[in-house]
Design a protein around this motif. Structure first.
Motif, mmCIF file in Angstrom:
data_model
loop_
_atom_site.group_PDB
_atom_site.id
_atom_site.type_symbol
_atom_site.label_atom_id
_atom_site.label_comp_id
_atom_site.label_asym_id
_atom_site.label_seq_id
_atom_site.Cartn_x
_atom_site.Cartn_y
_atom_site.Cartn_z
ATOM 1 N N GLN A 1 -51.120 26.838 118.260
ATOM 2 C CA GLN A 1 -53.019 26.272 118.655
ATOM 3 C C GLN A 1 -52.931 25.346 118.551
ATOM 4 O O GLN A 1 -52.896 24.418 120.007
ATOM 5 C CB GLN A 1 -54.281 25.969 117.500
ATOM 6 N N SER B 1 -52.751 32.693 123.120
ATOM 7 C CA SER B 1 -54.454 32.303 123.247
ATOM 8 C C SER B 1 -54.448 32.740 121.529
ATOM 9 O O SER B 1 -53.813 33.568 120.715
ATOM 10 C CB SER B 1 -55.679 32.928 123.417
ATOM 11 N N THR B 2 -55.092 32.364 120.267
ATOM 12 C CA THR B 2 -55.499 32.727 119.179
ATOM 13 C C THR B 2 -55.556 34.218 119.664
ATOM 14 O O THR B 2 -55.242 34.267 118.218
ATOM 15 C CB THR B 2 -56.556 31.610 119.000
ATOM 16 N N ASP B 3 -56.654 34.250 120.177
ATOM 17 C CA ASP B 3 -57.048 35.452 119.505
ATOM 18 C C ASP B 3 -55.821 37.012 119.891
ATOM 19 O O ASP B 3 -55.176 37.300 119.837
ATOM 20 C CB ASP B 3 -58.419 36.202 120.980
ATOM 21 N N ASP B 4 -55.004 36.485 120.874
ATOM 22 C CA ASP B 4 -53.944 37.097 120.772
ATOM 23 C C ASP B 4 -52.709 37.139 120.423
ATOM 24 O O ASP B 4 -51.465 37.973 119.851
ATOM 25 C CB ASP B 4 -53.378 37.254 122.443
ATOM 26 N N GLN C 1 -64.614 42.828 112.286
ATOM 27 C CA GLN C 1 -63.517 43.292 113.366
ATOM 28 C C GLN C 1 -63.797 41.676 114.094
ATOM 29 O O GLN C 1 -63.353 40.752 114.501
ATOM 30 C CB GLN C 1 -63.903 43.901 114.623
ATOM 31 N N ARG C 2 -65.237 41.290 113.423
ATOM 32 C CA ARG C 2 -65.323 39.475 113.923
ATOM 33 C C ARG C 2 -64.345 38.987 112.951
ATOM 34 O O ARG C 2 -64.018 37.617 113.886
ATOM 35 C CB ARG C 2 -66.607 39.209 113.466
ATOM 36 N N GLU D 1 -60.854 38.754 114.203
ATOM 37 C CA GLU D 1 -60.562 38.298 115.831
ATOM 38 C C GLU D 1 -60.353 36.196 115.511
ATOM 39 O O GLU D 1 -60.177 35.600 115.694
ATOM 40 C CB GLU D 1 -62.295 38.235 116.853
ATOM 41 N N LYS D 2 -61.689 36.499 114.619
ATOM 42 C CA LYS D 2 -61.417 34.350 114.810
ATOM 43 C C LYS D 2 -60.594 33.887 113.306
ATOM 44 O O LYS D 2 -60.262 32.794 113.665
ATOM 45 C CB LYS D 2 -62.904 34.187 113.370
ATOM 46 N N GLN E 1 -53.884 46.312 118.125
ATOM 47 C CA GLN E 1 -54.540 45.891 119.062
ATOM 48 C C GLN E 1 -55.885 46.523 119.655
ATOM 49 O O GLN E 1 -56.585 46.154 119.356
ATOM 50 C CB GLN E 1 -53.646 44.050 120.027
ATOM 51 N N ARG F 1 -59.333 46.885 118.940
ATOM 52 C CA ARG F 1 -60.793 46.578 119.282
ATOM 53 C C ARG F 1 -61.437 47.695 119.237
ATOM 54 O O ARG F 1 -63.005 47.599 120.163
ATOM 55 C CB ARG F 1 -60.096 45.727 121.280
#
Length: 331
Positions: free
Chosen positions: A6, A66-69, A179-180, A183-184, A245, A249
């Motif tokens: 990050q 990105s952080t999500d990936d 899931q939330r 993701e975070k 992944q 989702r």
């Protein structure tokens, strides 16, 4: 790795990235925790120069995703006190030999093995000398040169006189992850960081992270996402994690519950982990899995069994229970 990624994502220009190998050696010197993104396969060798393990690159370099990936999953390796880790950058294996051919990873591996066979105590210095001679002879460097050797030795034990009695209240804690949360953040890292703020648990953070992370990932992968470990061999690690992944989702409503119980008088911490997945593990009446570890879990639960005092399936394979003795020296 996620924090480094990050920061570099915010810092570096779009056309730059950072290949990195991150290794943590346990205080006992018997376990490596590794994350490799874009660095050539590091070598784990014994004092006779024999390669015991490779630490391959399974991730993208830092500062790209990105952080999500971003995938911050680590690998664990057991090592002995006569083992050493040899890590190096591309520039080392791209050095030219006298015939202008590249040294290559196989050539460098042979160089390392010969040096350790000849004299383990001075092997690293000998390799550095050989590489410098190659540099002087060719006077042309195609890439940066970085070479690191890490001896897998036990660190100095804590002076028993410095140990103090920790007066903590017993507690029970229940955490639900969906899931939330996935993701975070890295939920297991945050959980163990919170537990590690207690003095009695602080020195055990590395082992606790291994226990929580391996159990959580096994429940998530096999119970919720219904991914088999042998898919890593069939698809390869990169495609396996892409599939992982995608299934994450698609599973909008999954929930993994972790119930933690800490008893300071007995110096123990235990946890039970379960999910709302519809794929319980096949177990016999004793709570043992009837499938092999490789079929279901890879090496994950074998690692857990090596460090925990009790690992058992409950409720016909729906709950994984782990008990850990905090009176043991930190691994």
């Amino acid at each position: 790795a996620a924090e480094f990624n990050q920061r570099l994502l915010n810092l570096l220009p779009d056309d730059m990235f950072c290949a990195a190998l991150i290794i943590e050696l346990s205080p006992g010197g018997e376990r490596l925790t590794c994350w490799n993104g874009g660095i050539p396969d590091a070598l784990v060798i014994n004092s006779s120069g024999e390669v015991q393990h490779h630490i391959p690159s399974r991730h993208m370099a830092l500062g790209i995703l990105s952080t999500d990936d971003f995938d911050n999953q680590v690998e664990h390796l057991f090592v002995s006190h006569d083992h050493s880790v040899i890590a190096f950058t591309d520039g080392v294996v791209e050095m030219q030999l006298a015939d202008k051919a590249m040294l290559g990873e196989s050539g460098f591996t042979q160089m390392v093995s010969r040096a350790w066979q000849r004299d383990p105590e001075h092997a690293f210095e000998r390799i550095c000398q050989q590489l410098k001679q190659m540099m002087d002879a060719n006077q042309q460097i195609h890439d940066d040169l970085s070479l690191v050797a890490l001896d897998c030795k036990r660190t100095a034990p804590v002076d028993s006189k410095q140990l103090t009695e920790h007066n903590h209240l017993p507690f029970k804690l229940s955490v639900t992850i969906g899931q939330r949360e996935m993701e975070k953040l890295d939920p297991m890292q945050h959980l163990v960081d919170s537990l590690g703020k207690m003095e009695a648990l602080k020195s055990h953070k590395t082992t606790l992270y291994l226990l929580f992370a391996e159990c959580f990932n096994n429940i998530l992968d096999h119970n919720v996402l219904q991914l088999d470990s042998d898919m890593k061999e069939v698809l390869g690690f990169e495609r396996y994690y892409v599939e992982r992944q995608q299934r994450l989702r698609q599973n909008q409503d999954f929930a993994i519950q972790i119930d933690i119980h800490y008893t300071p008088v007995e110096e123990r911490i235990s946890f039970a982990i379960s999910s709302n997945g519809e794929c319980p593990f096949p177990v016999d009446r004793t709570g043992e899995s009837v499938a092999t570890n490789e079929q279901l879990f890879g090496r994950g639960l074998e690692l857990v069994k090596n460090f925990a005092d009790k690992v058992e399936w409950r409720e016909q394979g729906r709950i994984l229970f782990v008990d850990y003795d905090l009176s043991r020296p930190p691994a």
